[in-house]
Design an enzyme around this catalytic site. Structure first.
Site, PDB file in Angstrom:
ATOM      1  N   ILE A  49       3.368  -2.214   2.965  1.00 51.94           N
ATOM      2  CA  ILE A  49       2.301  -2.887   3.715  1.00 51.94           C
ATOM      3  C   ILE A  49       1.326  -3.575   2.761  1.00 51.94           C
ATOM      4  O   ILE A  49       0.894  -4.706   3.009  1.00 51.94           O
ATOM      5  CB  ILE A  49       1.578  -1.909   4.667  1.00 51.94           C
ATOM      6  CG1 ILE A  49       2.561  -1.418   5.733  1.00 51.94           C
ATOM      7  CG2 ILE A  49       0.375  -2.572   5.323  1.00 51.94           C
ATOM      8  CD1 ILE A  49       2.036  -0.320   6.620  1.00 51.94           C
ATOM      9  N   CYS A  50       1.004  -2.921   1.647  1.00 50.42           N
ATOM     10  CA  CYS A  50       0.089  -3.534   0.669  1.00 50.42           C
ATOM     11  C   CYS A  50       0.712  -4.799   0.086  1.00 50.42           C
ATOM     12  O   CYS A  50       0.028  -5.814  -0.066  1.00 50.42           O
ATOM     13  CB  CYS A  50      -0.246  -2.545  -0.433  1.00 50.42           C
ATOM     14  SG  CYS A  50      -1.161  -1.102   0.157  1.00 50.42           S
ATOM     15  N   THR A  51       1.992  -4.744  -0.223  1.00 49.26           N
ATOM     16  CA  THR A  51       2.682  -5.920  -0.755  1.00 49.26           C
ATOM     17  C   THR A  51       2.661  -7.050   0.267  1.00 49.26           C
ATOM     18  O   THR A  51       2.342  -8.192  -0.068  1.00 49.26           O
ATOM     19  CB  THR A  51       4.127  -5.559  -1.143  1.00 49.26           C
ATOM     20  OG1 THR A  51       4.097  -4.524  -2.136  1.00 49.26           O
ATOM     21  CG2 THR A  51       4.872  -6.767  -1.686  1.00 49.26           C
TER      22      THR A  51
END
Length: 148
Positions: A43-45
């Site tokens: 999700i961060c990527t």
């Protein structure tokens, strides 16, 4: 979480593009702070790739975008190079910035995912948890542009 209308706290920290002093930008341009839990997670990527892919849109508003989490500059640099992020990833190794911005912690994941937009006068005009859509952030930046 800090509230809309509050003054954004200034900070100094190392980043993938050198030292960042928020005071160098406060009062001059809009700033988007993206607090995200961890480098190299799905999700961060996805969240940071959306920033990278929207570079021209952010540039239209002269917005400074900073990704922030506790990872070291070296960890951020590897992550940034892998996905070709051309905006600074800030190392909040001692979690001072997280505390200044009252970003909570999540068990096992680290810090919460929070996005702040700071107007060119230094006030917070947007503060929301989660992986916010680019269109939502752009709407805030557009509003700032049309009201100034």
């Amino acid at each position: 979480m800090l509230m809309i209308g509050e003054q954004a706290p200034a900070f100094e920290a190392d980043s993938t593009l050198g030292p960042i002093r928020l005071n160098d930008y406060l009062g001059k341009q809009p700033i988007v702070l993206i607090f995200y839990p961890k480098d190299e997670t799905p999700i961060c990527t996805k969240q940071l790739c959306a920033v990278r892919d929207s570079k021209a849109e952010y540039a239209k508003y002269d917005a400074l975008v900073l990704g922030i989490n506790p990872a070291s500059v070296e960890e951020h640099r590897k992550f940034s190079q892998k996905f070709m992020y051309d905006f600074p990833l800030v190392s909040d190794h001692e979690e001072m910035i997280r505390q200044l911005y009252d970003v909570g912690k999540v068990f096992l994941l680290g810090q919460q995912r929070v996005v702040y937009v700071i107007a060119s006068d230094g006030t917070i005009v947007y503060a929301k948890k989660g992986n916010r859509p680019t269109s939502e952030i752009m709407a805030v930046l557009e509003h700032l542009l049309t009201t100034n």
